[in-house]
Design a protein around this motif. Structure first.
Motif, mmCIF file in Angstrom:
data_model
loop_
_atom_site.group_PDB
_atom_site.id
_atom_site.type_symbol
_atom_site.label_atom_id
_atom_site.label_comp_id
_atom_site.label_asym_id
_atom_site.label_seq_id
_atom_site.Cartn_x
_atom_site.Cartn_y
_atom_site.Cartn_z
ATOM 1 N N PRO A 62 1.158 6.934 -7.610
ATOM 2 C CA PRO A 62 0.216 7.482 -6.621
ATOM 3 C C PRO A 62 -0.110 6.498 -5.488
ATOM 4 N N GLU A 63 -0.153 5.207 -5.818
ATOM 5 C CA GLU A 63 -0.450 4.210 -4.767
ATOM 6 C C GLU A 63 0.673 4.169 -3.738
ATOM 7 N N ASN A 64 1.915 4.231 -4.227
ATOM 8 C CA ASN A 64 3.059 4.175 -3.316
ATOM 9 C C ASN A 64 3.164 5.441 -2.457
ATOM 10 N N VAL A 65 2.825 6.583 -3.048
ATOM 11 C CA VAL A 65 2.834 7.837 -2.285
ATOM 12 C C VAL A 65 1.787 7.769 -1.179
ATOM 13 N N ALA A 66 0.631 7.228 -1.485
ATOM 14 C CA ALA A 66 -0.427 7.088 -0.482
ATOM 15 C C ALA A 66 0.004 6.135 0.629
ATOM 16 N N LEU A 67 0.690 5.048 0.256
ATOM 17 C CA LEU A 67 1.182 4.104 1.266
ATOM 18 C C LEU A 67 2.243 4.753 2.158
ATOM 19 N N ALA A 68 3.104 5.566 1.570
ATOM 20 C CA ALA A 68 4.134 6.249 2.352
ATOM 21 C C ALA A 68 3.511 7.220 3.343
ATOM 22 N N LYS A 69 2.491 7.943 2.905
ATOM 23 C CA LYS A 69 1.789 8.866 3.807
ATOM 24 C C LYS A 69 1.102 8.107 4.937
ATOM 25 N N GLU A 70 0.493 6.980 4.588
ATOM 26 C CA GLU A 70 -0.180 6.160 5.600
ATOM 27 C C GLU A 70 0.817 5.624 6.626
ATOM 28 N N LEU A 71 1.980 5.193 6.151
ATOM 29 C CA LEU A 71 3.029 4.717 7.048
ATOM 30 C C LEU A 71 3.455 5.810 8.028
ATOM 31 N N LYS A 72 3.651 6.998 7.505
ATOM 32 C CA LYS A 72 4.072 8.124 8.344
ATOM 33 C C LYS A 72 2.992 8.494 9.366
ATOM 34 N N ASN A 73 1.725 8.471 8.942
ATOM 35 C CA ASN A 73 0.625 8.780 9.857
ATOM 36 C C ASN A 73 0.492 7.735 10.956
ATOM 37 N N ILE A 74 0.646 6.473 10.603
ATOM 38 C CA ILE A 74 0.566 5.405 11.602
ATOM 39 C C ILE A 74 1.668 5.577 12.644
ATOM 40 N N TYR A 75 2.870 5.870 12.161
ATOM 41 C CA TYR A 75 3.990 6.089 13.083
ATOM 42 C C TYR A 75 3.693 7.262 14.011
#
Length: 94
Positions: A62-75
């Protein structure tokens, strides 16, 4: 070709080429080519970002999924907005 300073001083109204100031389209064309190059580079950056996102999602914690979503949102909020604004500015260029 007559310089702008000379045209202002000259006060000629004969209607020939000495009375006109022609703007070059070269600046607009150059900007469009630079923007096309920028679009290609942004495409490469987007591909690398998606590969990085997939690396985050390889371990589906779940932590990695949240980080991936955050990365996509920042981009999306930064790079995509920049590209949209840049496209609008290039279209307005005269």
């Amino acid at each position: 070709m007559i310089k702008l300073k000379e045209l202002v001083k000259h006060k000629c109204d004969c209607g020939n080429s000495c009375c006109e100031v022609n703007e070059s389209q070269q600046d607009k064309i150059r900007a469009q080519k630079k923007f096309q190059s920028l679009m290609k580079q942004e495409g490469n950056l987007r591909d690398r970002m998606f590969k990085l996102e997939q690396a985050f999602l390889a371990d589906a914690r779940p932590e990695n999924v949240a980080l991936a979503k955050e990365l996509k949102n920042i981009y999306k909020t930064n790079v995509t907005t920049f590209m949209r604004d840049t496209a609008k500015l290039v279209k307005k260029l005269k």
